[in-house]
Design an enzyme around this catalytic site. Sequence first.
Site, PDB file in Angstrom:
ATOM      1  N   ASN A 107     -49.081 -34.936  59.990  1.00  0.00           N
ATOM      2  CA  ASN A 107     -49.271 -35.802  58.823  1.00  0.00           C
ATOM      3  C   ASN A 107     -50.750 -35.878  58.499  1.00  0.00           C
ATOM      4  O   ASN A 107     -51.523 -36.449  59.265  1.00  0.00           O
ATOM      5  CB  ASN A 107     -48.737 -37.211  59.120  1.00  0.00           C
ATOM      6  CG  ASN A 107     -47.235 -37.238  59.068  1.00  0.00           C
ATOM      7  OD1 ASN A 107     -46.630 -36.809  58.099  1.00  0.00           O
ATOM      8  ND2 ASN A 107     -46.618 -37.716  60.137  1.00  0.00           N
TER       9      ASN A 107
ATOM     10  N   CYS B 192     -45.979 -41.096  61.305  1.00  0.00           N
ATOM     11  CA  CYS B 192     -46.536 -40.899  62.629  1.00  0.00           C
ATOM     12  C   CYS B 192     -47.981 -40.435  62.546  1.00  0.00           C
ATOM     13  O   CYS B 192     -48.299 -39.504  61.816  1.00  0.00           O
ATOM     14  CB  CYS B 192     -45.721 -39.803  63.299  1.00  0.00           C
ATOM     15  SG  CYS B 192     -45.454 -40.106  64.994  1.00  0.00           S
TER      16      CYS B 192
ATOM     17  N   SER C 296     -44.030 -43.349  74.666  1.00  0.00           N
ATOM     18  CA  SER C 296     -44.640 -42.043  74.420  1.00  0.00           C
ATOM     19  C   SER C 296     -46.044 -42.023  75.011  1.00  0.00           C
ATOM     20  O   SER C 296     -46.846 -42.920  74.765  1.00  0.00           O
ATOM     21  CB  SER C 296     -44.703 -41.796  72.906  1.00  0.00           C
ATOM     22  OG  SER C 296     -45.474 -40.644  72.635  1.00  0.00           O
TER      23      SER C 296
ATOM     24  N   GLY D 282     -52.394 -46.578  69.925  1.00  0.00           N
ATOM     25  CA  GLY D 282     -52.754 -46.771  71.326  1.00  0.00           C
ATOM     26  C   GLY D 282     -51.991 -45.923  72.315  1.00  0.00           C
ATOM     27  O   GLY D 282     -50.968 -45.324  71.993  1.00  0.00           O
ATOM     28  N   GLU D 283     -52.532 -45.859  73.522  1.00  0.00           N
ATOM     29  CA  GLU D 283     -51.888 -45.115  74.621  1.00  0.00           C
ATOM     30  C   GLU D 283     -51.241 -46.151  75.553  1.00  0.00           C
ATOM     31  O   GLU D 283     -51.934 -46.842  76.310  1.00  0.00           O
ATOM     32  CB  GLU D 283     -52.942 -44.281  75.352  1.00  0.00           C
ATOM     33  CG  GLU D 283     -52.492 -43.684  76.662  1.00  0.00           C
ATOM     34  CD  GLU D 283     -51.131 -42.980  76.616  1.00  0.00           C
ATOM     35  OE1 GLU D 283     -50.942 -42.083  75.789  1.00  0.00           O
ATOM     36  OE2 GLU D 283     -50.239 -43.362  77.422  1.00  0.00           O
TER      37      GLU D 283
ATOM     38  N   GLU E 240     -50.734 -51.886  63.457  1.00  0.00           N
ATOM     39  CA  GLU E 240     -49.625 -51.675  62.540  1.00  0.00           C
ATOM     40  C   GLU E 240     -48.313 -51.457  63.281  1.00  0.00           C
ATOM     41  O   GLU E 240     -48.283 -50.898  64.379  1.00  0.00           O
ATOM     42  CB  GLU E 240     -49.934 -50.491  61.625  1.00  0.00           C
ATOM     43  CG  GLU E 240     -51.093 -50.820  60.696  1.00  0.00           C
ATOM     44  CD  GLU E 240     -51.476 -49.698  59.737  1.00  0.00           C
ATOM     45  OE1 GLU E 240     -52.071 -50.012  58.704  1.00  0.00           O
ATOM     46  OE2 GLU E 240     -51.196 -48.526  60.027  1.00  0.00           O
TER      47      GLU E 240
ATOM     48  N   CYS F 198     -57.477 -37.794  70.446  1.00  0.00           N
ATOM     49  CA  CYS F 198     -56.792 -36.531  70.142  1.00  0.00           C
ATOM     50  C   CYS F 198     -57.245 -36.070  68.757  1.00  0.00           C
ATOM     51  O   CYS F 198     -57.409 -36.890  67.843  1.00  0.00           O
ATOM     52  CB  CYS F 198     -55.275 -36.724  70.181  1.00  0.00           C
ATOM     53  SG  CYS F 198     -54.712 -37.248  71.814  1.00  0.00           S
TER      54      CYS F 198
ATOM     55  N   CYS G 212     -57.589 -46.444  70.055  1.00  0.00           N
ATOM     56  CA  CYS G 212     -57.230 -45.652  71.234  1.00  0.00           C
ATOM     57  C   CYS G 212     -58.475 -44.948  71.744  1.00  0.00           C
ATOM     58  O   CYS G 212     -59.299 -44.476  70.958  1.00  0.00           O
ATOM     59  CB  CYS G 212     -56.155 -44.618  70.887  1.00  0.00           C
ATOM     60  SG  CYS G 212     -55.592 -43.681  72.326  1.00  0.00           S
TER      61      CYS G 212
ATOM     62  N   CYS H 195     -55.284 -37.139  65.401  1.00  0.00           N
ATOM     63  CA  CYS H 195     -54.691 -38.478  65.322  1.00  0.00           C
ATOM     64  C   CYS H 195     -55.631 -39.466  64.645  1.00  0.00           C
ATOM     65  O   CYS H 195     -56.788 -39.620  65.031  1.00  0.00           O
ATOM     66  CB  CYS H 195     -54.350 -38.963  66.725  1.00  0.00           C
ATOM     67  SG  CYS H 195     -53.775 -40.674  66.753  1.00  0.00           S
TER      68      CYS H 195
ATOM     69  N   CYS I 236     -41.414 -48.864  65.433  1.00  0.00           N
ATOM     70  CA  CYS I 236     -42.532 -48.156  66.058  1.00  0.00           C
ATOM     71  C   CYS I 236     -43.630 -49.190  66.345  1.00  0.00           C
ATOM     72  O   CYS I 236     -44.180 -49.793  65.426  1.00  0.00           O
ATOM     73  CB  CYS I 236     -43.017 -47.070  65.098  1.00  0.00           C
ATOM     74  SG  CYS I 236     -44.347 -46.087  65.753  1.00  0.00           S
TER      75      CYS I 236
ATOM     76  N   LEU J  93     -46.982 -33.221  73.977  1.00  0.00           N
ATOM     77  CA  LEU J  93     -47.472 -31.956  74.543  1.00  0.00           C
ATOM     78  C   LEU J  93     -48.363 -31.211  73.543  1.00  0.00           C
ATOM     79  O   LEU J  93     -49.515 -30.917  73.815  1.00  0.00           O
ATOM     80  CB  LEU J  93     -46.276 -31.097  74.974  1.00  0.00           C
ATOM     81  CG  LEU J  93     -46.610 -29.939  75.890  1.00  0.00           C
ATOM     82  CD1 LEU J  93     -47.201 -30.413  77.209  1.00  0.00           C
ATOM     83  CD2 LEU J  93     -45.381 -29.070  76.153  1.00  0.00           C
ATOM     84  N   HIS J  94     -47.810 -30.849  72.414  1.00  0.00           N
ATOM     85  CA  HIS J  94     -48.559 -30.283  71.283  1.00  0.00           C
ATOM     86  C   HIS J  94     -49.143 -28.888  71.486  1.00  0.00           C
ATOM     87  O   HIS J  94     -49.722 -28.321  70.557  1.00  0.00           O
ATOM     88  CB  HIS J  94     -49.693 -31.210  70.819  1.00  0.00           C
ATOM     89  CG  HIS J  94     -49.263 -32.624  70.599  1.00  0.00           C
ATOM     90  ND1 HIS J  94     -48.154 -32.950  69.856  1.00  0.00           N
ATOM     91  CD2 HIS J  94     -49.778 -33.801  71.026  1.00  0.00           C
ATOM     92  CE1 HIS J  94     -48.023 -34.261  69.834  1.00  0.00           C
ATOM     93  NE2 HIS J  94     -48.980 -34.800  70.541  1.00  0.00           N
TER      94      HIS J  94
HETATM   95  N1  SAH Z   1     -50.609 -42.494  72.483  1.00  0.00           N
HETATM   96  C1  SAH Z   1     -49.264 -42.115  72.573  1.00  0.00           C
HETATM   97  C2  SAH Z   1     -48.365 -42.796  71.568  1.00  0.00           C
HETATM   98  C3  SAH Z   1     -48.872 -42.980  70.171  1.00  0.00           C
HETATM   99  S1  SAH Z   1     -48.988 -41.535  69.168  1.00  0.00           S
HETATM  100  C4  SAH Z   1     -49.125 -40.610  72.478  1.00  0.00           C
HETATM  101  O1  SAH Z   1     -50.092 -39.950  72.144  1.00  0.00           O
HETATM  102  O2  SAH Z   1     -48.049 -40.108  72.796  1.00  0.00           O
HETATM  103  C5  SAH Z   1     -47.295 -41.185  68.771  1.00  0.00           C
HETATM  104  C6  SAH Z   1     -47.040 -39.719  68.429  1.00  0.00           C
HETATM  105  O3  SAH Z   1     -47.612 -39.373  67.147  1.00  0.00           O
HETATM  106  C7  SAH Z   1     -47.650 -38.766  69.432  1.00  0.00           C
HETATM  107  O4  SAH Z   1     -46.765 -37.729  69.768  1.00  0.00           O
HETATM  108  C8  SAH Z   1     -48.822 -38.237  68.660  1.00  0.00           C
HETATM  109  O5  SAH Z   1     -49.248 -37.043  69.184  1.00  0.00           O
HETATM  110  C9  SAH Z   1     -48.265 -38.137  67.254  1.00  0.00           C
HETATM  111  N2  SAH Z   1     -49.284 -38.023  66.210  1.00  0.00           N
HETATM  112  C10 SAH Z   1     -50.513 -38.558  66.207  1.00  0.00           C
HETATM  113  N3  SAH Z   1     -51.168 -38.230  65.057  1.00  0.00           N
HETATM  114  C11 SAH Z   1     -50.324 -37.473  64.328  1.00  0.00           C
HETATM  115  C12 SAH Z   1     -50.422 -36.849  63.049  1.00  0.00           C
HETATM  116  N4  SAH Z   1     -51.503 -36.966  62.285  1.00  0.00           N
HETATM  117  N5  SAH Z   1     -49.357 -36.170  62.596  1.00  0.00           N
HETATM  118  C13 SAH Z   1     -48.222 -36.067  63.340  1.00  0.00           C
HETATM  119  N6  SAH Z   1     -48.090 -36.625  64.555  1.00  0.00           N
HETATM  120  C14 SAH Z   1     -49.119 -37.324  65.048  1.00  0.00           C
HETATM  121 FE1  SF4 Z   2     -53.976 -39.380  71.263  1.00  0.00          FE
HETATM  122 FE2  SF4 Z   2     -51.843 -41.033  71.158  1.00  0.00          FE
HETATM  123 FE3  SF4 Z   2     -54.346 -42.026  71.367  1.00  0.00          FE
HETATM  124 FE4  SF4 Z   2     -53.573 -40.878  69.096  1.00  0.00          FE
HETATM  125  S1  SF4 Z   2     -52.728 -42.745  69.970  1.00  0.00           S
HETATM  126  S2  SF4 Z   2     -55.549 -40.571  70.150  1.00  0.00           S
HETATM  127  S3  SF4 Z   2     -52.220 -39.264  69.831  1.00  0.00           S
HETATM  128  S4  SF4 Z   2     -53.298 -40.758  72.853  1.00  0.00           S
END
Ligand code: SAH
Ligand code: SF4
Length: 387
Positions: free
Chosen positions: A309, A352, A208, A176-177, A103, A127, A123, A130, A116, A231-232
């Site tokens: 979200n 996001c 990111s 994706g990362e 997407e 996390c 991925c 996510c 975006c 970071l989170h």
């Molecule tokens: N993989 C990369 C980029 C994609 S995720 C990364 O992790 O940075 C893009 C951003 O969305 C990241 O900061 C991620 O932590 C955040 N994100 C993922 N799931 C989310 C959710 N359910 N609510 C809010 N932010 C989220």
């Molecule tokens: Fe983690 Fe980013 Fe992969 Fe989602 S897309 S699992 S936030 S590394």
Amino acid sequence: MSESASPVYGQSQPVNLLGMTRAQLADFMVSLGEKPFRAQQLLKWIHHRGVDDFEQMTDMGKALRAKLKDVAEIRPPEILKQLDSKDGTRKWAIGVGGGNVVETVLIPDGDRATLCVSSQVGCSLDCSFCSTGKQGFQRDLTAAEIIGQVWQAIKSYDGFGAKKRIVTNVVMMGMGEPLLNFDNVVAATDLMMDDFGYGLSKRRVTLSTSGVVPKLYELAKVSQVSLAVSLHAPNDALRNELVPINKRYPIAELLEACRHYISCQPDIHRVVTVEYTLIAGVNDQPEHAHELATLLKDFPCKINLIPFNPFSLSDYERPSKNATRRFWEILTQADFVTTVRTTRGDDIDAACGQLAGLVVDRTRRAARHLSRRENSEAQIINVVNKL
Ligand code: SAH
Ligand code: SF4
């Protein structure tokens, strides 16, 4: 090897020129017995004018056009579906073969519009908050599939001929990362910043990462994109729970790698964007904000708070407005430039972390996550059907 990192010429499969950087295209033209400057002409046709048919490239001779037609193609990934939100956000589902869908989202905001972009199908990093992570991993996108998202977004607005730029900013924050698909992401972001490509300034192209530390050191050698880190959490114990890659590359190593990255950039005043997804009762308490302020003291950054979200496979909840405000206040009072990301495209699931696409999961992670949930039967049926 990826399509764009090491193009193979002269084989029966046409070479897709869409994802090639200026240097790669110059090599390609030389391999055809042409002058390297042809690469610039090609780039302009493809990325300035949105042309995918060699016949229209009138500043190249007939013989060259015929030769190109024989061995090459300009093939963007296919748009399967377009969804428009009431707030102007537009989301595309992009088919990348094998039943997989990624997407892409365009978020207009006054004079600007941020695209975006996804870098992988699913991925591998899982996390805990996510939606993409819950789907497992299928494969890396090619450079053509990454830059093709920008190409398709502009095309979709009829924007190649437009005087005003449709896409003013790009963030690699989709599925994706990005650092785990290094070569293709570097090639695609180079094209975004190349004057013969999309001509975006390095401050307007942001990568990111969740913190693949060794790749950050590699990136410092070859790229000037702006950096955002996910970071989170203000300490390793909590971050280990939320971002599992932290067990391999803990916070101190990540921050050190970020410092190194910006120290390698030619311009001064570079900062890292620290992304912090606020999850109710998990990492959104005042003590977390204070700990974060201490952790990031003297770290050159701005902070972007992202209220979680929710999605159906997660038990986490969005923080209250009060908790978000309190968190923001503590950081602002500690002199951090802090923003709160507003949710856009809610009605089309474009926010996001909600970009789930459709991943034919190699790891069967989606099924595993689903089986843990007893009360999401509708979702199970939905996803299993899609698989
Ligand atoms: N993989 C990369 C980029 C994609 S995720 C990364 O992790 O940075 C893009 C951003 O969305 C990241 O900061 C991620 O932590 C955040 N994100 C993922 N799931 C989310 C959710 N359910 N609510 C809010 N932010 C989220
Ligand atoms: Fe983690 Fe980013 Fe992969 Fe989602 S897309 S699992 S936030 S590394």
